[in-house]
Each structure stands twice: as structure tokens, then as C-alpha cells.
Design a protein around this motif. Structure first.
Motif, short mmCIF file in Angstrom:
data_model
loop_
_atom_site.label_atom_id
_atom_site.label_comp_id
_atom_site.label_asym_id
_atom_site.label_seq_id
_atom_site.Cartn_x
_atom_site.Cartn_y
_atom_site.Cartn_z
N PHE A 125 -4.13 -18.50 9.74
CA PHE A 125 -2.96 -17.91 9.88
C PHE A 125 -1.81 -18.85 9.29
O PHE A 125 -1.07 -18.61 8.49
CB PHE A 125 -2.40 -17.45 11.12
CG PHE A 125 -0.99 -16.71 11.03
CD1 PHE A 125 -0.84 -15.50 10.59
CD2 PHE A 125 -0.01 -17.39 11.78
CE1 PHE A 125 0.35 -14.69 10.43
CE2 PHE A 125 1.25 -16.72 11.56
CZ PHE A 125 1.56 -15.67 10.83
N ASN A 126 -2.09 -20.00 9.71
CA ASN A 126 -1.11 -21.05 9.07
C ASN A 126 -1.22 -21.38 7.56
O ASN A 126 -0.36 -21.49 7.14
CB ASN A 126 -1.36 -22.42 10.02
CG ASN A 126 -1.07 -22.44 11.21
OD1 ASN A 126 -0.11 -21.44 11.72
ND2 ASN A 126 -1.70 -22.99 12.32
N SER A 156 -3.81 -7.28 11.68
CA SER A 156 -2.67 -8.19 12.02
C SER A 156 -1.79 -7.66 13.07
O SER A 156 -1.66 -6.36 13.24
CB SER A 156 -2.01 -8.27 10.62
OG SER A 156 -1.81 -6.89 10.00
N SER A 157 -1.27 -8.35 13.91
CA SER A 157 -0.23 -7.94 14.93
C SER A 157 1.02 -8.18 14.38
O SER A 157 1.40 -8.79 13.40
CB SER A 157 -0.48 -8.76 16.16
OG SER A 157 0.24 -9.95 15.84
N LEU A 201 -5.23 -12.69 6.40
CA LEU A 201 -4.48 -13.49 7.53
C LEU A 201 -5.42 -14.13 8.82
O LEU A 201 -4.89 -14.85 9.53
CB LEU A 201 -3.47 -12.36 8.27
CG LEU A 201 -2.51 -11.86 7.20
CD1 LEU A 201 -1.52 -10.81 7.92
CD2 LEU A 201 -1.71 -12.86 6.74
N ASN A 232 3.58 -9.31 15.71
CA ASN A 232 3.88 -10.79 15.83
C ASN A 232 3.58 -11.65 14.53
O ASN A 232 4.42 -12.28 13.76
CB ASN A 232 3.05 -11.66 16.91
CG ASN A 232 3.31 -13.07 17.13
OD1 ASN A 232 4.58 -13.64 16.97
ND2 ASN A 232 2.47 -13.96 17.23
N TYR A 233 2.35 -11.52 13.93
CA TYR A 233 1.96 -12.09 12.83
C TYR A 233 2.68 -11.69 11.70
O TYR A 233 3.60 -12.38 10.78
CB TYR A 233 0.47 -11.80 12.28
CG TYR A 233 -0.74 -12.69 12.87
CD1 TYR A 233 -0.30 -13.25 13.66
CD2 TYR A 233 -1.88 -12.55 12.55
CE1 TYR A 233 -1.28 -14.33 14.58
CE2 TYR A 233 -2.79 -13.05 12.93
CZ TYR A 233 -2.55 -13.96 14.07
OH TYR A 233 -3.65 -14.90 14.75
N GLN A 238 6.48 -13.00 11.24
CA GLN A 238 6.47 -14.47 10.71
C GLN A 238 6.15 -14.76 9.25
O GLN A 238 6.32 -15.65 8.90
CB GLN A 238 5.49 -15.33 11.32
CG GLN A 238 5.83 -15.57 13.04
CD GLN A 238 4.65 -16.39 13.60
OE1 GLN A 238 4.57 -17.46 13.32
NE2 GLN A 238 4.23 -15.54 14.89
N LEU A 239 5.69 -13.46 8.77
CA LEU A 239 5.29 -13.72 7.19
C LEU A 239 6.34 -12.97 6.23
O LEU A 239 6.81 -11.98 6.44
CB LEU A 239 4.04 -12.88 7.09
CG LEU A 239 2.63 -13.48 7.67
CD1 LEU A 239 1.49 -12.53 7.53
CD2 LEU A 239 2.34 -14.83 6.74
N THR A 289 0.35 -18.64 5.86
CA THR A 289 1.68 -18.44 5.90
C THR A 289 2.46 -19.45 4.76
O THR A 289 3.01 -19.26 4.10
CB THR A 289 2.02 -18.86 7.20
OG1 THR A 289 1.27 -18.25 8.13
CG2 THR A 289 3.79 -18.53 7.43
#
Ligand code: C2E
Ligand code: MG
Ligand code: MG
Ligand code: MG
Length: 282
Positions: free
Chosen positions: A161-162, A188-189, A157, A191-192, A195-196, A165
Motif C-alpha cells: 500500500f505504501n 480495497s477498503s 494496492l 480506508n485505503y 487515502q489514495l 500510494t
């Protein structure tokens, strides 16, 4: 006197590097042959869920790579996979793994065994531009896209990140589920994570082995609570005894894997011993 020490230190240092390089080359040439000479195997380690009547039933199997020559482990997977990632062989090795996983699936179906199969996918494999096409080619044609889980370590990740994803989403579109492996060892937070499109979090063994110690129950509870709120299931890796298992269950882990139940074993052995392994009561 100081100079002598420095010299000694440098000599030691360069010998260490030389040793490492030699090992690297040994693995490199050996692995190339290993692919041709059928020295690679996929072992399987069952993963369990507790059913309503208190029995632990097998829901999945993680496929784990072994390099075996004359009935002996040549190198452990984390060592030779690192080399394969560095020199690019991971793509060939990875494709072999996918094909072999498919063969194992067929074998299990023949025996009437329907469990999810987890395949470890390395970051380098994921980044390869042919990765998605290879999967489509290997799996899609045969109509068996369901019931696969790709285990991907948290470290991928932070690389990009993009890109991660995007690839995760494409993999999910194929019907394959995603587990975040070795959770807790990376960065990894929340937040990450939110989104995944991930289905499972595998809590790293380093946390599991500390369950019961000061402060660590709280950490595990925090992970399982966060996972629940994200709608993600948790798997505890490296469960080695009954006490850990009871504790982890009470801390909200959904599924369990580890030597307490079974080490990774040969698929034939797994099929033979399935009745013994399944429906364990504690
Ligand atoms: P991983 O995916 O996190 O796999 C879990 C590791 O923990 C396995 O080591 C397994 O044998 C070990 N383990 C399971 N339960 C217990 C337990 O109760 N106690 C202890 N001490 N260990 C336990 P293994 O098979 O040596 O694999 C090490 C790593 O190598 C894997 O970590 C994974 O990152 C990598 N690996 C293995 N097979 C593959 C593969 O097919 N492809 C890729 N890309 N990586 C693989
Ligand atoms: Mg794994
Ligand atoms: Mg792991
Ligand atoms: Mg690991």
C-alpha cells in the motif's frame, strides 16, 4: 482400482501442466517477435457521459492492447500480458504502449479530437524503478501531461500500500489522472480509497452484468454513493444494452463504456466513425 484412478489423475494433471508450459513458451517467444514485427496494436473504446440534453457524448477513450497477425488475434491481452508480467517483458511492452499512446494522441489532435486517453498500467510496470522516469521522458518533454488517465487495477494496492500510494502521488504530480480498474474484484477498503489520490473508479463488468438482479442494485448504489462522498467519479464498464444503461444512470454512475456503444476498435475506424458514435440518445 483406487490406484488406477490416482494414476490417471496424475497423468491428466501433468499433461495439463505440460500444455500450460508449452503455451507459456509459445507466447514468450512470439511476443518477443511481435514487438519487432509490429504485431501489437492499441485499439480504442470510447467512454461516454450524459449531457444535459440527454445525449451521450464521448469524454474518453480506453486504449486496449491487441496482438494481431494476418488480421487475426493471436492471443487475447489478459493471456499474453500475464506472461509478459512473469518474464519481465511487460516493461518493454509497457514502454511501447506509452509511445504508441502518444502517437495516437497526436493523430487525434490533428483531427481536432480532444478526449482523455486511458492507458492500462500493470502492477509490474508500476513497480519498475524506471517507471516514473520513463513517463517523464516520454510525456513531459512533449508537454502533454494533461488529459491522460492511468488505469490501475485494485490488486496493486494490496501488494504494498505504501509503495502504491507513493507512486500514485508522483503520477498525480505530473498531472496524470488515476482510475482504479476492475473495482469490486479486489480487497480495497474504504480506508485505503480515502487515502489514495484517485479520480475514477471503474466498476467491474461482473457487477454491471448483474445490475437489475436481486441485491446488486444496492451494491452498485453503495459504490456510487461512496465514490461521491470521496469526490471520485464512477465509470460503468461492460454496458451491453439500453436497460443496463438506464438502470446504471439511475444508480448514479457518471460515465459508461461497453459494447452497447462500441467495442474496442482500430483508431482509424474510431476517427472515421466518430460522428456516428457520438451523441447517442436512448
Ligand atoms: P480492462 O482494462 O478491465 O478492460 C476492459 C475489458 O472489457 C476489455 O477486454 C474490453 O474489450 C472488455 N469490454 C468492454 N466492454 C465490454 C462489454 O460490453 N462486454 C464485454 N463482454 N466485454 C467488454 P480486453 O481488451 O480483452 O482486455 C482485457 C484486459 O487485459 C484488460 O481489462 C486489461 O486488464 C488487460 N489489458 C488490455 N490492454 C492492456 C494494456 O495496454 N496494458 C495492460 N497492462 N493491460 C491491458
Ligand atoms: Mg482498463
Ligand atoms: Mg476493467
Ligand atoms: Mg479487467
Amino acid at each position: 482400482e483406487v490406484k488406477e484412478k490416482e494414476k490417471g489423475g496424475f497423468l491428466f494433471f501433468s499433461q495439463e501442466i505440460e500444455k500450460k508450459n508449452k503455451k507459456f513458451r509459445e507466447i514468450e517467444t512470439g511476443l518477443r517477435r511481435a514487438l519487432v514485427n509490429n504485431e501489437l496494436r492499441l485499439y480504442i473504446q470510447p467512454i461516454f457521459r450524459e449531457s444535459n440534453n440527454g445525449e451521450f457524448v464521448i469524454t474518453k477513450g480506453e486504449l486496449l492492447l491487441r496482438w494481431i497477425r494476418n488480421n487475426r488475434i493471436v492471443y487475447p491481452p489478459d493471456e499474453f500480458i500475464k506472461v509478459a508480467e512473469k518474464n519481465g517483458m511487460i516493461v518493454d511492452v509497457g514502454n511501447w504502449i506509452l509511445k504508441e499512446a502518444y502517437r495516437i494522441r497526436q493523430k487525434l489532435i490533428e483531427k481536432g479530437i480532444y478526449i482523455d486517453l486511458c492507458i492500462n498500467i500493470s502492477a509490474k510496470q508500476l513497480e519498475n524503478k524506471d517507471f516514473l522516469n520513463n513517463i517523464k521522458y516520454l510525456f513531459d518533454e512533449k508537454n502533454i501531461l494533461e488529459n491522460w488517465i492511468f488505469e490501475i487495477t485494485e490488486n496493486v494496492l494490496i501488494r504494498d500500500f505504501n509503495i502504491s500510494t507513493h507512486i500514485f502521488k508522483e503520477v498525480k504530480k505530473l498531472g496524470i489522472k488515476i482510475a482504479l480498474d476492475d473495482f469490486g474484484t479486489g480487497y480495497s477498503s474504504i480506508n485505503y480509497l480515502s487515502q489514495l489520490p484517485i479520480d475514477y473508479i471503474k466498476i467491474d463488468r461482473s457487477f454491471i452484468s448483474k445490475a437489475g438482479q436481486d441485491g446488486f442494485n444496492g451494491v452498485i448504489l453503495a459504490i456510487t454513493s461512496m465514490a461521491k462522498s470521496l469526490g471520485v467519479k464512477t465509470v460503468a464498464e461492460g454496458v451491453e444494452n439500453k436497460e443496463q444503461l438506464k438502470l446504471l444512470r439511475n444508480l448514479g454512475c457518471d460515465e459508461f463504456q461497453g459494447y452497447f456503444f462500441s467495442k474496442p476498435i482500430d483508431v482509424e475506424e474510431f476517427i472515421r466513425n466518430l460522428n456516428l458514435l457520438n451523441k447517442i440518445k436512448i
